[in-house]
Design a protein around this motif. Structure first.
Motif, PDB file in Angstrom:
ATOM      1  N   VAL A 242       8.323  50.391  31.545  1.00  0.00           N
ATOM      2  CA  VAL A 242       9.207  51.193  30.703  1.00  0.00           C
ATOM      3  C   VAL A 242       8.317  51.912  29.698  1.00  0.00           C
ATOM      4  N   LEU A 243       8.353  53.234  29.726  1.00  0.00           N
ATOM      5  CA  LEU A 243       7.475  54.039  28.876  1.00  0.00           C
ATOM      6  C   LEU A 243       6.017  53.652  29.074  1.00  0.00           C
ATOM      7  N   GLY A 244       5.688  53.304  30.313  1.00  0.00           N
ATOM      8  CA  GLY A 244       4.316  52.979  30.680  1.00  0.00           C
ATOM      9  C   GLY A 244       3.886  51.559  30.398  1.00  0.00           C
ATOM     10  N   HIS A 245       4.786  50.705  29.907  1.00  0.00           N
ATOM     11  CA  HIS A 245       4.421  49.340  29.538  1.00  0.00           C
ATOM     12  C   HIS A 245       5.293  48.321  30.267  1.00  0.00           C
ATOM     13  N   ASP A 246       4.755  47.116  30.406  1.00  0.00           N
ATOM     14  CA  ASP A 246       5.539  45.986  30.881  1.00  0.00           C
ATOM     15  C   ASP A 246       6.480  45.572  29.746  1.00  0.00           C
ATOM     16  N   PRO A 247       7.804  45.687  29.926  1.00  0.00           N
ATOM     17  CA  PRO A 247       8.714  45.446  28.802  1.00  0.00           C
ATOM     18  C   PRO A 247       8.765  44.000  28.351  1.00  0.00           C
ATOM     19  N   TYR A 248       8.330  43.064  29.175  1.00  0.00           N
ATOM     20  CA  TYR A 248       8.340  41.656  28.803  1.00  0.00           C
ATOM     21  C   TYR A 248       7.007  41.253  28.173  1.00  0.00           C
ATOM     22  N   ARG A 249       5.912  41.570  28.840  1.00  0.00           N
ATOM     23  CA  ARG A 249       4.597  41.166  28.347  1.00  0.00           C
ATOM     24  C   ARG A 249       4.119  42.037  27.183  1.00  0.00           C
ATOM     25  N   GLU A 250       4.567  43.286  27.148  1.00  0.00           N
ATOM     26  CA  GLU A 250       4.150  44.216  26.092  1.00  0.00           C
ATOM     27  C   GLU A 250       5.363  44.624  25.249  1.00  0.00           C
ATOM     28  N   ARG A 251       6.135  43.651  24.882  1.00  0.00           N
ATOM     29  CA  ARG A 251       7.403  43.905  24.198  1.00  0.00           C
ATOM     30  C   ARG A 251       7.213  44.620  22.866  1.00  0.00           C
ATOM     31  N   THR A 252       6.149  44.307  22.156  1.00  0.00           N
ATOM     32  CA  THR A 252       5.941  44.947  20.862  1.00  0.00           C
ATOM     33  C   THR A 252       5.700  46.442  20.992  1.00  0.00           C
ATOM     34  N   ALA A 253       5.199  46.881  22.139  1.00  0.00           N
ATOM     35  CA  ALA A 253       4.970  48.315  22.361  1.00  0.00           C
ATOM     36  C   ALA A 253       6.239  49.027  22.814  1.00  0.00           C
ATOM     37  N   VAL A 254       7.141  48.280  23.445  1.00  0.00           N
ATOM     38  CA  VAL A 254       8.341  48.886  24.035  1.00  0.00           C
ATOM     39  C   VAL A 254       9.540  48.796  23.096  1.00  0.00           C
ATOM     40  N   ARG A 255       9.737  47.665  22.436  1.00  0.00           N
ATOM     41  CA  ARG A 255      10.979  47.417  21.706  1.00  0.00           C
ATOM     42  C   ARG A 255      11.311  48.469  20.651  1.00  0.00           C
ATOM     43  N   PRO A 256      10.335  48.976  19.861  1.00  0.00           N
ATOM     44  CA  PRO A 256      10.699  49.974  18.847  1.00  0.00           C
ATOM     45  C   PRO A 256      11.171  51.309  19.423  1.00  0.00           C
ATOM     46  N   ARG A 257      10.960  51.522  20.718  1.00  0.00           N
ATOM     47  CA  ARG A 257      11.274  52.823  21.321  1.00  0.00           C
ATOM     48  C   ARG A 257      12.534  52.787  22.186  1.00  0.00           C
ATOM     49  N   ILE A 258      13.196  51.632  22.252  1.00  0.00           N
ATOM     50  CA  ILE A 258      14.385  51.520  23.094  1.00  0.00           C
ATOM     51  C   ILE A 258      15.576  51.028  22.267  1.00  0.00           C
ATOM     52  N   GLY A 259      16.778  51.300  22.769  1.00  0.00           N
ATOM     53  CA  GLY A 259      18.000  50.770  22.189  1.00  0.00           C
ATOM     54  C   GLY A 259      18.776  50.048  23.268  1.00  0.00           C
ATOM     55  N   ILE A 260      19.369  48.909  22.921  1.00  0.00           N
ATOM     56  CA  ILE A 260      20.063  48.079  23.904  1.00  0.00           C
ATOM     57  C   ILE A 260      21.481  47.784  23.431  1.00  0.00           C
ATOM     58  N   MET A 261      22.446  48.153  24.247  1.00  0.00           N
ATOM     59  CA  MET A 261      23.837  47.781  24.016  1.00  0.00           C
ATOM     60  C   MET A 261      24.201  46.752  25.070  1.00  0.00           C
ATOM     61  N   LEU A 262      24.226  45.490  24.667  1.00  0.00           N
ATOM     62  CA  LEU A 262      24.498  44.413  25.613  1.00  0.00           C
ATOM     63  C   LEU A 262      25.965  44.409  26.026  1.00  0.00           C
ATOM     64  N   GLN A 263      26.252  43.694  27.111  1.00  0.00           N
ATOM     65  CA  GLN A 263      27.627  43.594  27.586  1.00  0.00           C
ATOM     66  C   GLN A 263      28.515  42.923  26.550  1.00  0.00           C
TER      67      GLN A 263
END
Length: 328
Positions: free
Chosen positions: A74-95
């Motif tokens: 996601v955005l070039g990163h592993d969203p689980y292992r590189e969460r600190t790089a991905v989390r600030p750039r995504i928004g999540i609306m859970l079920q």
């Protein structure tokens, strides 16, 4: 919408598996070798019946869990292992969101904003979803639809580049649903990439640039709405009047490539060429002086494609030993 294919996908998934429980019959493969790409600025809808693997897939792409096997970027990163790089750039609306029931809407927003990098003003986010006038109301006093709108407001606080929407319209009345659709369209027009799951096929038809239908943990079909329903037959239905006699004696004209079925006097014609078949039927009815009562003609629909996939048996899941290695 013109989606550029020249830059790398914003979301890229290859060979994704997720297994719950141990190997063998005691475990369950929820996602079974899924491949998926979503381009920048695209709205991609992920559809499927309950248990098809949609939510499990979303959780893996969001980085909330590690896959059993496969690769996610996601955005070039592993969203689980590189969460600190991905989390600030995504928004999540859970079920389903979980909020402290005693906090007000504004207090909930401020609490969330305190954990969000570069958060927009809370009142701005609430205004986007039509909740600004409810800012002083406690969460426990909100309706189910209002809680869903609060979920969306919090997902938008960080001005995300990628927005994950898991069943965003659940519990919304028609007016609120239409307003949510307008907002999602505006976000997409501003360049936000959206991955959406929904049980409302109309929502997917209205919003999605592309979509995929999952069944048994796999993507069965993928493409634009037009591509997904291509090859599905159009349908013509009508009732014969009693004076025309039984269906077997009426003698419909030859209808090339069409399939004709009858239930009493109700006739259904499935055809790959709607206009030609309908013209032939109408000309025949005029020549015979037979009215086609309750005449209904419609093109193939996403609903028909979805139901055809949903009613098919799932293929056997691969065994746990087929999943080469653990998380990569």
């Amino acid at each position: 919408m013109d989606i550029s294919r020249t830059e790398p996908p914003v979301i890229e998934v290859t060979g994704l598996h997720r297994r719950y429980g141990p190997a063998g019959a005691a475990g369950f493969d929820a996602v079974r070798g899924l491949d998926l790409t979503v381009q920048r600025g695209e709205l991609f809808a992920l559809l499927g019946t309950n248990g098809a693997g949609k939510t499990s897939t979303m959780e893996l792409i969001e980085g909330l869990a590690a896959p059993t096997a496969g690769r996610i970027r996601v955005l070039g990163h592993d969203p689980y292992r590189e969460r600190t790089a991905v989390r600030p750039r995504i928004g999540i609306m859970l079920q389903e969101g979980g909020f402290p029931s005693e906090l007000t809407v504004a207090e909930t927003g401020r609490s969330w904003a305190g954990m969000t990098s570069g958060a927009r003003p809370v009142d701005e986010a609430l205004d986007l979803v039509g909740l600004l006038h409810r800012r002083t109301v406690r969460v426990k006093q909100l309706s189910g639809g209002e809680r869903r709108r609060l979920d969306l407001a919090l997902a938008l606080l960080g001005r995300p580049e990628v927005l994950f929407l898991d069943e965003p319209s659940t519990g919304l009345d028609p007016e609120a649903r239409a307003a949510t659709w307008r907002l999602v369209r505006e976000l997409r027009a501003q360049g936000t990439t959206v991955l959406l799951t929904t049980h409302y096929l109309e929502e997917a038809e209205e919003l999605a640039d592309r979509l995929a239908i999952m069944h048994g943990g796999r993507i069965v079909v993928e493409g634009t709405v037009a591509e997904v329903i291509a090859g599905r037959p159009s349908r013509i239905g009508f009732e014969l009047p009693e004076r025309s006699g039984p269906f077997e004696t009426v003698g419909l004209p030859p209808l090339a490539g069409a399939e004709v079925t009858a239930e009493g006097r109700r006739i259904t014609v499935r055809t790959p060429t709607l206009q030609a078949t309908l013209t032939e039927l109408l000309n025949w009815a005029a020549r015979q002086g037979i009215p086609l009562n309750a005449l209904d003609a419609r093109s193939a629909s996403l609903e028909e494609a979805f139901l055809a996939i949903a009613s098919a048996p799932s293929t056997a899941a691969p065994s746990a030993t087929d999943l080469t290695g653990a998380v990569r």
